[in-house]
Design an enzyme around this catalytic site. Sequence first.
Site, PDB file in Angstrom:
ATOM      1  CG  ASP A  47       4.805  15.929   7.993  1.00  0.00           C
ATOM      2  OD1 ASP A  47       5.734  15.534   8.670  1.00  0.00           O
ATOM      3  OD2 ASP A  47       4.476  16.757   7.475  1.00  0.00           O
ATOM      4  CG  HIS A  72      -2.629  -1.086   0.583  1.00  0.00           C
ATOM      5  ND1 HIS A  72      -2.204  -2.166   0.079  1.00  0.00           N
ATOM      6  CD2 HIS A  72      -3.399  -1.053   1.502  1.00  0.00           C
ATOM      7  CE1 HIS A  72      -2.476  -3.398   0.835  1.00  0.00           C
ATOM      8  NE2 HIS A  72      -3.220  -2.731   1.739  1.00  0.00           N
ATOM      9  CG  ASP A  74       1.767   1.306  -1.767  1.00  0.00           C
ATOM     10  OD1 ASP A  74       0.678   0.917  -0.965  1.00  0.00           O
ATOM     11  OD2 ASP A  74       2.626   0.429  -2.193  1.00  0.00           O
ATOM     12  CG  ASP A 192       3.271  -6.511  -7.003  1.00  0.00           C
ATOM     13  OD1 ASP A 192       4.635  -5.836  -6.342  1.00  0.00           O
ATOM     14  OD2 ASP A 192       2.652  -7.043  -5.816  1.00  0.00           O
ATOM     15  CG  HIS A 365       3.183  -7.362  -2.488  1.00  0.00           C
ATOM     16  ND1 HIS A 365       2.998  -6.458  -3.445  1.00  0.00           N
ATOM     17  CD2 HIS A 365       3.234  -6.675  -1.266  1.00  0.00           C
ATOM     18  CE1 HIS A 365       2.697  -5.234  -2.793  1.00  0.00           C
ATOM     19  NE2 HIS A 365       2.877  -5.439  -1.459  1.00  0.00           N
ATOM     20  CG  ASP A 440       8.490  19.918   7.043  1.00  0.00           C
ATOM     21  OD1 ASP A 440       7.838  19.301   7.940  1.00  0.00           O
ATOM     22  OD2 ASP A 440       9.882  20.258   7.024  1.00  0.00           O
TER      23      ASP A 440
HETATM   24 ZN    ZN Z   1       1.607  -1.304  -3.144  1.00  0.00          ZN
HETATM   25 ZN    ZN Z   2      -1.130  -2.683  -1.926  1.00  0.00          ZN
END
Ligand code: ZN
Ligand code: ZN
Length: 549
Positions: A47, A72, A74, A192, A365, A440
């Site tokens: 998943d 976000h 992530d 970043d 970004h 999972d």
């Molecule tokens: Zn990010």
């Molecule tokens: Zn972001």
Amino acid sequence: MAANLRIMPLGGLGEVGKNMMSIEYGRNVLVVDAGMMFPESDMLGIDYILPDWGYLRDKKDLIRAILITHGHQDHIGALPHFLEEFNVPVYATRLTRGLIEVKLEERHLLAQTTLHTYASGDVIKIGPFTVEPYHVCHSIPDTVGLGITTPGGLIVHSGDFKFDHTPVDGQPTDHAKLAEFSSRGVLMLLSDSTNADQPGHTPSEMVLNDAFHQIMREAPGRLIIATFASLISRIQQVVDVTARHNRKIAIAGRSMVENTQMARRLGYLDIPEDMLVSLEEIGNLPAHKVVIMATGAQGEPMAVLNLLATGRHPALSIQKGDTVVLSSHTIPGNEEMTHAVINRLFQRDADVYYDPLAQVHVSGHASQEEQKLLINMLRPRFFVPIHGETRHLKLHGKVARQVGIPDENIAVVENGYPLIFDDGRLEIGERVSGHYVFVDGALVGEVGPMVMREREALGQSGFVTAIVRYKRQKGRPVDQPRIITRGFVFIPESQELLSRAKDVIRSAASVKPGTAPGQVEEEVEKALSHFFYQETRRRPVVTSVVIEE
Ligand SMILES: [Zn+2]
Ligand SMILES: [Zn+2]
């Protein structure tokens, strides 16, 4: 003085996703972000993926807080799992906190978690650290970078950022704060790298307005715009353009409905009440008066767009004259799913727009010139590229060299390599961790590389199970063995092959009297695997059950 300062990247260095790192001074640890990552297509049944934070386990009592840069997935997707293991205070901006609360509530963690709201401009003492969040532009409002003053020096963590002079929410990156950091002297910049292979500048969010405006003007019927539920700025842009065209807007998809409600409540999203309609009310409106904001621009199986593409949505279906816009960048690994959804939408007679067919998405970004600008503004002593695949990190290192950071002061490392400050020098330590932790269903970490290899084998050639009743004293099978198979051969057409396989099983199970059933199982599996490979050149997963009579 700086001998005790150590930075450990736990995720997001060498990959796009599951961002996480720890910053340590003596017996004090600060964690920045706890993101998740979407699986690649060869990670069967997974998943999502969590960072491997095993390194922090013996430092449990030393963790002072976790600081979140923005909302976000992530960056916050792994937070509930992390907090289940480490009950530490969380710092986040208002909108990010709202998004986190939705997640924590789902997992019944909200009541036990200490949440602090911080804002751009705040100065917060946490143990020996002073934390100063500063506003940066990104594709979600209320994103911050972090200035973290440690006894060893000032570290700047860029979060995800771009320099957008005309952002949707009207708030550009906080240049003044960056100048102030610079005047104090920056020991290290962590920056970043997502777009380190993009020359020039990332376009402003504003350029999307033109594309949306044009598509909306030309769309003969309903307009369905799919994006991430967390791209609040994108939702605002669609709302603004929709208002100019006198259309109404409906929101589809649970995560988008929840995020929209929360962002409106907190004042980060402005949708006039009379513009918003429910999915049920759409039917009463002329098609050219309707905009639907939906989830699923990555082709996610259960999101609205895929349900529409496959005709499985309970309340909506694609009709002739519909225009669909996928307003997002496809995350590497999701291309196949996304393309399948686009093909199906075309099959259903919708008109579909996606990047780069039309400029319906801009990155959140920084490109190379903005990356250089940040380095030049801060003039850090050391530079570490973060957030990106290895190629992005390497290229970002090159960008830093171009603007004059000496090679020996640039550390390009992947997850798990500690950065240790010693006597004014930066050393890269031995790698400790940084693997994948697969989720999972309800299994967290139980599915590892072994299970993944088994799934691959099952997926490629299916399985065969032999069931044999066996008389130990005689060392013989009692009667005809049984075979169960799935995903290997089509049974009605393979009777001959399977009946010969039974002969192979019988002879493999005819052994020295007294042989243990476990050993007979091994013999049967070996003989059967060999037989099937000889006959079919395929290697199904073969198991056997030998039952002693
Ligand atoms: Zn990010
Ligand atoms: Zn972001």
